[in-house]
Design a protein around this motif. Structure first.
Motif, PDB file in Angstrom:
ATOM      1  N   LYS A 116      -8.612   7.291   9.845  1.00  0.00           N
ATOM      2  CA  LYS A 116      -9.822   7.059  10.475  1.00  0.00           C
ATOM      3  C   LYS A 116     -10.221   5.679   9.696  1.00  0.00           C
ATOM      4  O   LYS A 116     -10.714   4.615  10.606  1.00  0.00           O
ATOM      5  CB  LYS A 116     -10.709   7.968  10.340  1.00  0.00           C
ATOM      6  CG  LYS A 116     -12.139   7.815  10.680  1.00  0.00           C
ATOM      7  CD  LYS A 116     -12.929   8.765  10.625  1.00  0.00           C
ATOM      8  CE  LYS A 116     -14.531   8.837  11.170  1.00  0.00           C
ATOM      9  NZ  LYS A 116     -15.449   9.637  11.155  1.00  0.00           N
ATOM     10  N   HIS A 117     -10.130   5.519   8.519  1.00  0.00           N
ATOM     11  CA  HIS A 117     -10.717   4.312   7.791  1.00  0.00           C
ATOM     12  C   HIS A 117      -9.770   3.228   7.307  1.00  0.00           C
ATOM     13  O   HIS A 117     -10.209   2.114   6.951  1.00  0.00           O
ATOM     14  CB  HIS A 117     -11.493   4.819   6.467  1.00  0.00           C
ATOM     15  CG  HIS A 117     -12.577   5.874   6.815  1.00  0.00           C
ATOM     16  ND1 HIS A 117     -13.794   5.429   7.220  1.00  0.00           N
ATOM     17  CD2 HIS A 117     -12.708   7.216   6.813  1.00  0.00           C
ATOM     18  CE1 HIS A 117     -14.741   6.545   7.549  1.00  0.00           C
ATOM     19  NE2 HIS A 117     -13.855   7.482   7.266  1.00  0.00           N
ATOM     20  N   GLY A 118      -8.478   3.522   7.418  1.00  0.00           N
ATOM     21  CA  GLY A 118      -7.357   2.383   7.149  1.00  0.00           C
ATOM     22  C   GLY A 118      -7.685   1.866   5.847  1.00  0.00           C
ATOM     23  O   GLY A 118      -7.270   0.859   5.361  1.00  0.00           O
ATOM     24  N   ASP A 119      -8.198   3.016   4.916  1.00  0.00           N
ATOM     25  CA  ASP A 119      -8.281   2.733   3.595  1.00  0.00           C
ATOM     26  C   ASP A 119      -7.055   3.211   2.690  1.00  0.00           C
ATOM     27  O   ASP A 119      -6.820   4.181   1.863  1.00  0.00           O
ATOM     28  CB  ASP A 119      -9.283   3.787   2.897  1.00  0.00           C
ATOM     29  CG  ASP A 119      -9.790   3.424   1.584  1.00  0.00           C
ATOM     30  OD1 ASP A 119     -10.571   4.151   1.045  1.00  0.00           O
ATOM     31  OD2 ASP A 119      -9.471   2.243   0.916  1.00  0.00           O
ATOM     32  N   VAL A 120      -5.947   2.462   3.088  1.00  0.00           N
ATOM     33  CA  VAL A 120      -4.521   3.045   2.576  1.00  0.00           C
ATOM     34  C   VAL A 120      -4.333   2.411   1.293  1.00  0.00           C
ATOM     35  O   VAL A 120      -4.262   0.879   1.092  1.00  0.00           O
ATOM     36  CB  VAL A 120      -3.493   2.614   3.424  1.00  0.00           C
ATOM     37  CG1 VAL A 120      -1.985   3.007   2.980  1.00  0.00           C
ATOM     38  CG2 VAL A 120      -3.529   3.356   4.724  1.00  0.00           C
ATOM     39  N   PRO A 121      -4.392   2.944   0.082  1.00  0.00           N
ATOM     40  CA  PRO A 121      -3.909   1.884  -1.197  1.00  0.00           C
ATOM     41  C   PRO A 121      -2.566   1.455  -1.183  1.00  0.00           C
ATOM     42  O   PRO A 121      -1.781   1.992  -0.300  1.00  0.00           O
ATOM     43  CB  PRO A 121      -4.124   3.139  -2.090  1.00  0.00           C
ATOM     44  CG  PRO A 121      -4.822   4.348  -1.619  1.00  0.00           C
ATOM     45  CD  PRO A 121      -4.734   4.064  -0.055  1.00  0.00           C
ATOM     46  N   ALA A 122      -2.257   0.304  -1.918  1.00  0.00           N
ATOM     47  CA  ALA A 122      -1.278  -0.434  -1.834  1.00  0.00           C
ATOM     48  C   ALA A 122       0.120   0.541  -2.200  1.00  0.00           C
ATOM     49  O   ALA A 122       1.381   0.195  -1.483  1.00  0.00           O
ATOM     50  CB  ALA A 122      -1.299  -1.501  -2.922  1.00  0.00           C
ATOM     51  N   ASN A 123      -0.151   1.490  -3.049  1.00  0.00           N
ATOM     52  CA  ASN A 123       0.875   2.479  -3.478  1.00  0.00           C
ATOM     53  C   ASN A 123       1.198   3.584  -2.354  1.00  0.00           C
ATOM     54  O   ASN A 123       1.792   4.272  -2.645  1.00  0.00           O
ATOM     55  CB  ASN A 123       0.901   3.038  -4.946  1.00  0.00           C
ATOM     56  CG  ASN A 123      -0.575   3.843  -4.931  1.00  0.00           C
ATOM     57  OD1 ASN A 123      -1.505   3.622  -4.247  1.00  0.00           O
ATOM     58  ND2 ASN A 123      -0.545   4.747  -6.131  1.00  0.00           N
ATOM     59  N   ILE A 124       0.525   3.674  -1.195  1.00  0.00           N
ATOM     60  CA  ILE A 124       0.665   4.639  -0.451  1.00  0.00           C
ATOM     61  C   ILE A 124       1.321   4.260   0.956  1.00  0.00           C
ATOM     62  O   ILE A 124       0.771   3.021   1.382  1.00  0.00           O
ATOM     63  CB  ILE A 124      -0.730   5.294  -0.040  1.00  0.00           C
ATOM     64  CG1 ILE A 124      -1.477   5.741  -1.315  1.00  0.00           C
ATOM     65  CG2 ILE A 124      -0.686   6.289   1.119  1.00  0.00           C
ATOM     66  CD1 ILE A 124      -0.720   7.133  -1.848  1.00  0.00           C
ATOM     67  N   SER A 125       2.378   4.825   1.326  1.00  0.00           N
ATOM     68  CA  SER A 125       2.859   4.555   2.677  1.00  0.00           C
ATOM     69  C   SER A 125       2.099   5.424   3.663  1.00  0.00           C
ATOM     70  O   SER A 125       2.245   6.562   3.353  1.00  0.00           O
ATOM     71  CB  SER A 125       4.396   4.734   2.671  1.00  0.00           C
ATOM     72  OG  SER A 125       4.983   4.851   3.847  1.00  0.00           O
TER      73      SER A 125
END
Length: 94
Positions: free
Chosen positions: A73-82
């Motif tokens: 929903k928020h596109g808040d994907v941390p760099a270390n998460i695929s």
């Protein structure tokens, strides 16, 4: 928390864990801690590990699903998460 602050996500996790200002909900508490932990927030990493030891596998799975839904929903994907992997895997109980 919705705007990316790991500390705010951790604080929300504690609020849901303890029922402070919100209805107590262990799966939601896990979800917020999981999201903050994925951003490298050390307190959340420790709390997520504790929760994985006391929650049922079903509660952890619900928390992981809530985490994925938040990220979608928020596109808040941390760099270390695929985006095609679990936000976290439950700890193994030995």
């Amino acid at each position: 928390a919705e705007h990316g602050s790991a500390a705010a996500k951790y604080d929300l996790g504690l609020a849901y864990l303890n029922g402070k200002g919100v209805t107590e909900d262990d799966a939601t508490a896990y979800s917020w801690n999981n999201l903050a932990a994925a951003q490298g927030y050390q307190d959340a990493i420790k709390e997520r590990e504790k929760l994985e030891l006391i929650l049922t596998p079903e509660e952890v799975a619900i928390g992981q699903q809530l985490s994925r839904e938040f990220l979608e929903k928020h596109g808040d994907v941390p760099a270390n998460i695929s985006s095609n992997k679990e936000v976290s895997e439950p700890a193994k109980n030995n």
